[in-house]
Scaffold this active site. Structure first.
Site, short mmCIF file in Angstrom:
data_model
loop_
_atom_site.label_atom_id
_atom_site.label_comp_id
_atom_site.label_asym_id
_atom_site.label_seq_id
_atom_site.Cartn_x
_atom_site.Cartn_y
_atom_site.Cartn_z
N GLU A 174 0.89 -1.18 0.00
CA GLU A 174 0.00 0.00 0.00
C GLU A 174 0.92 1.22 0.00
O GLU A 174 1.44 1.61 1.05
CB GLU A 174 -0.89 0.00 1.25
CG GLU A 174 -1.90 -1.12 1.30
CD GLU A 174 -3.07 -0.92 0.33
OE1 GLU A 174 -3.12 0.11 -0.37
OE2 GLU A 174 -3.91 -1.82 0.28
N CYS A 223 -2.63 9.20 2.45
CA CYS A 223 -2.15 8.76 1.13
C CYS A 223 -3.17 9.04 0.04
O CYS A 223 -2.82 9.18 -1.12
CB CYS A 223 -1.78 7.28 1.15
SG CYS A 223 -3.16 6.27 1.69
P1 NAD Z 1 8.30 5.63 4.51
O1 NAD Z 1 8.12 4.56 3.51
O2 NAD Z 1 9.63 6.29 4.65
O3 NAD Z 1 7.93 5.10 5.97
C1 NAD Z 1 6.68 4.51 6.21
C2 NAD Z 1 6.77 3.52 7.34
O4 NAD Z 1 7.60 2.48 6.92
C3 NAD Z 1 7.39 4.11 8.60
O5 NAD Z 1 6.59 3.72 9.69
C4 NAD Z 1 8.78 3.49 8.65
O6 NAD Z 1 9.17 3.19 9.94
C5 NAD Z 1 8.59 2.22 7.87
N1 NAD Z 1 9.80 1.80 7.15
C6 NAD Z 1 10.70 2.59 6.53
N2 NAD Z 1 11.70 1.84 6.01
C7 NAD Z 1 11.39 0.55 6.29
C8 NAD Z 1 12.02 -0.70 6.04
N3 NAD Z 1 13.16 -0.80 5.35
N4 NAD Z 1 11.41 -1.81 6.51
C9 NAD Z 1 10.26 -1.74 7.19
N5 NAD Z 1 9.61 -0.60 7.46
C10 NAD Z 1 10.18 0.53 7.02
O7 NAD Z 1 7.17 6.70 4.20
P2 NAD Z 1 6.90 8.12 4.82
O8 NAD Z 1 7.56 9.14 3.99
O9 NAD Z 1 7.11 8.12 6.29
O10 NAD Z 1 5.31 8.18 4.58
C11 NAD Z 1 4.67 8.75 3.51
C12 NAD Z 1 4.39 7.78 2.40
O11 NAD Z 1 3.59 6.67 2.81
C13 NAD Z 1 3.58 8.49 1.33
O12 NAD Z 1 4.08 8.14 0.07
C14 NAD Z 1 2.19 7.94 1.52
O13 NAD Z 1 1.36 8.05 0.40
C15 NAD Z 1 2.48 6.52 1.90
N6 NAD Z 1 1.30 5.92 2.52
C16 NAD Z 1 0.55 5.04 1.79
C17 NAD Z 1 -0.61 4.50 2.33
C18 NAD Z 1 -1.50 3.54 1.55
O14 NAD Z 1 -2.37 2.92 2.16
N7 NAD Z 1 -1.34 3.41 0.25
C19 NAD Z 1 -0.99 4.86 3.62
C20 NAD Z 1 -0.19 5.75 4.35
C21 NAD Z 1 0.96 6.27 3.77
#
Ligand code: NAD
Length: 481
Positions: free
Chosen positions: A255, A289
């Site tokens: 997601e 998102c």
């Molecule tokens: P990110 O991918 O940097 O981090 C998101 C989450 O993933 C954090 O909680 C982080 O701790 C975790 N994470 C990061 N690296 C990881 C790894 N290697 N292994 C496991 N977990 C890891 O994203 P962000 O910049 O914090 O958040 C914004 C993004 O998330 C946006 O692009 C947004 O659209 C997306 N998002 C998508 C949805 C959806 O349902 N499609 C929902 C919420 C957010």
């Protein structure tokens, strides 16, 4: 005295049915994003904790996968009831560590209870099928079975909701799960764990770990015991985790991010569109998102829309989410403020007009005003990268073809919005927009009974809806003579 700290609940890991505290573990502070007070110390999982979580989930799977769907449904439903009973205290904790207004946090918690109910009901509908054989003495059956131990990484924007979508579906399907929640705002995930614990979920079926994300994800992804990876977050991290999972041939649900286009046609009810879009855009300070994030307005109503939308944004009241008059809280962490600034700097360098629409509160937290950007060229970063915050870039379009081309111009395909009173335009957009979700004249996505997910770079698979359990089930064909 730090009063928020005194009402913030102690933080734990949850492994093999036990809540484990900070003693003997590294910790990380959890900050209130409105006040910058430290709320608590989050214990981080050691390598031993991670290994224990995997083996607990593996052991618990042996009996959980054989429980009846009714039994699994009873526990899920009870967890939902407990969420409803505890809504006030859970919502308060979420506002403290995540920042959203209390009213939004309550909606989040109640939505999670609905997810429990939905998945409890779906558990009963894990149907197989009988395929008519070519020979009368042969029986051909299709069975659907739990995929096994799952590992999920959930997001910080709806800390409880992002977790329950994965946990509810996995448990309903008969899988066990290890979840790494968001370290910035862990209370919602722990509250969820408590509801399942108190509802009688057997030890090891759900395990909650925290830690340095890349490190925490490595152990379970590489473990042969784990058969499925689910992640909610950004496109780059999603691609990285999908590649890691692919190296071990593990099923994924991804997601990921989008950059939701909004198409407002000249025949739309412009004041109503402006009012609704303001509500959707400022929800959770734009950290959603599916938040509308690229606004394309038909040329003839462009000025009218900006006027209506600016008037709506100016009614937004920023502040501490615990204040009942506040309609928009802070951003959840400092990184997002830096990102907003970099979008604005880039837009300014491209000649954009920038207009902050609401005053900032007199608080030290990570506040950012809802901000309109106009006269902005297509190559500015804000037009190609999702802000995930309260920035609103607006650009005019002339006709339907141009609007669709703009909507589909990016590699993302999560959510989209169309405002029109014209049925033909609505129909063409519903089919023509490359996105997993199309909202026409309102926003109605992310309900437990409807599928939620993106296409193109925005992800793989759906959460919610009748599709929700597919991600956690395998298909087995049995032929018998
Ligand atoms: P990110 O991918 O940097 O981090 C998101 C989450 O993933 C954090 O909680 C982080 O701790 C975790 N994470 C990061 N690296 C990881 C790894 N290697 N292994 C496991 N977990 C890891 O994203 P962000 O910049 O914090 O958040 C914004 C993004 O998330 C946006 O692009 C947004 O659209 C997306 N998002 C998508 C949805 C959806 O349902 N499609 C929902 C919420 C957010």
């Amino acid at each position: 005295m730090n009063t928020a700290r005194t009402e913030y609940e102690a933080l734990h890991l949850y492994i093999d049915g036990e809540f484990l505290g900070a003693t003997g573990r590294r910790t990380q502070p959890v900050i209130n994003p409105a006040t910058l007070e430290t709320l608590g110390e989050l214990p981080l999982a050691s390598d031993d904790d991670l290994a224990r979580a995997v083996s607990a989930a593996e052991r618990a799977l042996r009996s959980w996968k054989n429980t009846s769907p009714l039994e699994r449904g009873t526990i899920l439903r009870r967890a939902g009831e407990l969420a409803r009973e505890r809504v006030d205290s859970i919502a308060r904790q979420i506002t403290l560590d995540q920042g959203k207004p209390l009213a939004e946090a309550r909606i989040e918690v109640l939505g999670c209870a609905d997810h429990c109910d939905w998945h409890a009901e779906e558990a009963r509908r894990i149907y197989g099928r009988v395929i008519p054989p070519r020979s009368p003495e042969v029986k051909q059956l299709v069975l659907r079975e739990p995929i096994g131990v799952c590992c999920a990484f959930s997001h910080w924007n709806f800390p409880y909701n992002q977790a329950i979508r994965k946990v509810g579906a996995a448990l309903a399907a008969g899988c066990t799960i290890i979840l790494k929640g968001p370290e910035d705002c862990p209370s919602g995930v722990l509250a969820m764990a408590r509801t399942f614990h108190d509802a009688g979920l057997p030890a090891g079926c759900l395990n909650i770990v925290w830690g340095e994300p890349a490190h925490v994800s490595e152990t379970p992804i590489a473990s042969p015991a784990v058969r499925k990876i689910s992640f909610t977050g950004s496109v780059p991290v999603g691609k990285q985790l999908a590649a890691q999972a692919g190296a071990h041939m593990k099923r994924v649900t991804m997601e990921l991010g989008g950059h939701a286009p909004v198409l407002v046609f000249a025949d739309a009810d412009i004041p109503r569109a402006a009012q609704l879009l303001c509500r959707y855009k400022t929800r959770n300070a734009g950290q959603v998102c599916i938040s509308p994030s690229r606004f394309y307005i038909q040329q003839t109503v462009y000025e009218q829309f900006i006027e209506c939308f600016t008037a709506e944004l100016s009614k937004i009241r920023l502040g501490n989410g615990l204040d009942p008059d506040v309609t928009m809280g802070p951003l959840t962490h400092a990184r997002r403020l830096t990102t907003m600034q970099s979008f604005l700097d880039d837009a300014r360098a491209h000649g954009a007009q920038i207009h902050a629409c609401a005053p900032l509160p007199d608080l030290p937290g990570y506040f950012h005003a809802p901000t309109l950007l106009t006269e902005i060229p297509a190559q500015a970063r804000i037009m190609t990268e999702e802000p995930f915050g309260p920035l609103v870039p607006l650009a005019p379009f002339h006709n339907l073809d141009e609007a669709l081309a703009l909507a589909n111009a990016l590699p993302y395909g999560l959510c989209s919005y169309v405002f029109t009173e014209n049925l033909k335009i609505a129909h063409i957009c519903a089919h023509g927009i490359e996105a997993g979700m199309v909202n026409i004249n309102h926003s109605g996505v992310a309900l437990p009974e409807t599928p939620f997910g993106g296409i193109k770079d925005s992800g793989i698979g759906s959460e919610g809806g009748a599709e929700s359990l597919d991600a956690y089930l395998t298909t087995k064909f049995v032929t018998q003579m």
